[in-house]
Design an enzyme around this catalytic site. Structure first.
Site, PDB file in Angstrom:
ATOM      1  N   ASP A  97       0.700  -1.236   0.039  1.00 20.88           N
ATOM      2  CA  ASP A  97       0.043  -0.004  -0.103  1.00 20.88           C
ATOM      3  C   ASP A  97       0.846   1.056  -0.051  1.00 20.88           C
ATOM      4  O   ASP A  97       1.792   1.331   0.723  1.00 20.88           O
ATOM      5  CB  ASP A  97      -0.779  -0.001   1.264  1.00 20.88           C
ATOM      6  CG  ASP A  97      -2.075   1.011   1.271  1.00 20.88           C
ATOM      7  OD1 ASP A  97      -2.395   1.469   0.080  1.00 20.88           O
ATOM      8  OD2 ASP A  97      -2.492   1.131   2.458  1.00 20.88           O
ATOM      9  N   ASP A 119       2.614   5.003  -5.420  1.00 25.27           N
ATOM     10  CA  ASP A 119       1.848   6.351  -5.472  1.00 25.27           C
ATOM     11  C   ASP A 119       2.608   7.424  -5.940  1.00 25.27           C
ATOM     12  O   ASP A 119       3.363   8.307  -5.113  1.00 25.27           O
ATOM     13  CB  ASP A 119       1.433   6.477  -3.759  1.00 25.27           C
ATOM     14  CG  ASP A 119       0.784   7.692  -3.779  1.00 25.27           C
ATOM     15  OD1 ASP A 119       0.604   8.423  -4.799  1.00 25.27           O
ATOM     16  OD2 ASP A 119       0.191   7.877  -2.595  1.00 25.27           O
ATOM     17  N   HIS A 227      -9.542   4.423  -1.744  1.00 30.15           N
ATOM     18  CA  HIS A 227      -8.571   4.707  -0.418  1.00 30.15           C
ATOM     19  C   HIS A 227      -9.407   5.409   0.562  1.00 30.15           C
ATOM     20  O   HIS A 227     -10.495   6.037   0.334  1.00 30.15           O
ATOM     21  CB  HIS A 227      -7.398   5.512  -0.644  1.00 30.15           C
ATOM     22  CG  HIS A 227      -6.296   4.606  -1.408  1.00 30.15           C
ATOM     23  ND1 HIS A 227      -5.168   4.240  -0.762  1.00 30.15           N
ATOM     24  CD2 HIS A 227      -6.408   3.915  -2.663  1.00 30.15           C
ATOM     25  CE1 HIS A 227      -4.344   3.387  -1.607  1.00 30.15           C
ATOM     26  NE2 HIS A 227      -5.160   3.169  -2.618  1.00 30.15           N
ATOM     27  N   ASP A 272      -8.114   0.342   7.011  1.00 29.50           N
ATOM     28  CA  ASP A 272      -7.149   0.463   7.750  1.00 29.50           C
ATOM     29  C   ASP A 272      -7.449   0.865   9.230  1.00 29.50           C
ATOM     30  O   ASP A 272      -7.203   0.017  10.339  1.00 29.50           O
ATOM     31  CB  ASP A 272      -5.962   1.468   7.519  1.00 29.50           C
ATOM     32  CG  ASP A 272      -4.496   1.233   8.243  1.00 29.50           C
ATOM     33  OD1 ASP A 272      -4.551   0.398   9.214  1.00 29.50           O
ATOM     34  OD2 ASP A 272      -3.597   1.823   7.898  1.00 29.50           O
TER      35      ASP A 272
END
Ligand SMILES: [Zn+2]
Length: 384
Positions: A97, A119, A227, A272
């Site tokens: 991630d 990312d 996300h 998360d």
């Protein structure tokens, strides 16, 4: 068995259910997450953020993780997943991630991850394309799935921070898929990282709908990722406050909103914070119920850390004194067993309901079970 993430997302897209992806930071969480996915016959995506790999490499001050820490941690996470998942009937992907750079991606893939995120969302578009394309080339040669990101989410998650959000432009998303050949794309459409998303988050459903519609017309087979989608269950927040936590403005995305976005074309939903909250509550509750444990030689340090950090809800902050069992798992006895059981139970409580809400329950048999080598061969034939 371990599979590339792509086949898990293909099934979610084809059969219109949502696939949650859960962040894990200990072997106990990995074990518990796999067990509950198995129980619900659901495909699983377990993910470690870049710094989670550093932490799992033994770096208690994980914000300062080196590449070596991350390499070690990636191996520990994969070893944990293999221990509990290699012979499992459900398909499991291990996903990086928020991979920061090419080195982080290589560390994860060498450690055995079957999927990586790069990312580049803070970079200008063309630089993001270039970095992502480089990662796609490296990863696809090894059968590993790649997730990119376009648009910027507000909020904080590990060291991913932004004060404002910039929504993803649908046409830019199409251009990005074409130029990078990325498998999945994280988009910015109103969700936020962290536990303080503010009340009444406005989801711009037009964004995933527009991207997915254009993908059909352009013949792009890719997947959209949400996300910043923790639900921050309010009953857990209340219980934490009752146990003395000092938390403010804790708000997530309503489960109903997440269920809705699945129909708008979102395939993968990252969660998360929910696990962090449930595990922290369990740890606090354990020491309140069994006061003798507060002075325990093996776990008393965890109690003191909980007391010293009342505003925190990241279990990594509290468990530095038991890193060996966090990183490697193994039999936990006596007082340590109590802590590991609390971590496992919190993980299951956060994971289970979402597998039902998102429709992931019972979907494991729908996923094509292929190895990374077979996937690499498929990419090669398709020229990507
Ligand atoms: Zn994220």
């Amino acid at each position: 068995m371990l599979v590339p993430m792509r086949v898990i997302l293909e099934a979610a897209d084809q059969f219109s259910y949502g696939q949650p992806a859960f962040n894990v930071n200990s072997v106990a969480q990995i074990k518990a997450a796999i067990e509950v996915h198995e129980q619900f016959r659901s495909p699983a995506i377990l993910q470690g953020a870049d710094l989670a790999n550093g932490f799992m490499g033994g770096r208690v001050d994980f914000a300062n993780s080196s590449l070596e820490d991350k390499k070690r941690g990636a191996k520990n996470i994969v070893r944990g997943v293999q221990q509990y998942g290699a012979d499992s009937d459900i398909p499991i992907a291990v996903h990086l991630d928020h991979g920061k750079n090419f080195d982080s991606v290589v560390a994860a893939i060498e450690g055995g991850y079957t999927s990586v995120m790069i990312d580049g969302s803070s970079l200008p578009f063309e630089e993001n394309v270039e970095l992502t394309r480089e990662v796609v080339k490296y990863a696809h040669e090894r059968g590993v799935t790649v997730e990119g990101e376009l648009g910027i989410l507000a909020g904080v998650e590990d060291d991913v921070a932004s004060v404002s959000s910039t929504y993803t432009h649908p046409l830019a998303a199409i251009d990005f898929f074409k130029k990078t050949r990325v498998d999945a794309l994280a988009i910015s459409y109103g969700t936020k990282h962290g536990a303080n998303k503010g009340k009444d988050t406005v989801i711009r459903k037009q964004i995933p709908i527009a991207i997915k519609e254009c993908m059909v017309h352009e013949g792009i087979e890719g997947f959209l990722v949400s996300h910043g989608s923790s639900t921050v269950p309010q009953y857990i927040v209340k219980e934490l406050l009752d146990l003395g936590s000092q938390l403010k403005d804790m708000h997530g995305i309503e489960v109903d909103q997440l269920v809705e976005v699945i129909q708008f074309g979102i395939n993968k939903i990252n969660v998360d914070t929910d696990i962090r909250l449930a595990v922290t509550r369990n740890l606090k509750e354990l020491f309140q119920k069994k006061k003798a444990l507060q002075a325990s030689q093996s776990i008393g340090e965890i109690y003191r850390s909980l007391e010293d950090n009342k505003e925190a809800f990241d279990p990594r902050i509290f468990v530095g004194s038991i890193m060996d069992v966090i990183m490697h798992g193994g039999p936990a006895e006596g007082d340590l067993f109590e802590v590991i059981s609390a971590i496992e139970a919190g993980t299951k409580e956060a994971v289970g309901p979402l597998l039902i809400d998102f429709g992931t329950l019972g979907k494991a048999p729908l996923v094509e079970k292929i190895s990374l080598d077979e996937m690499a061969e498929r990419y090669r034939k398709q020229g990507i």
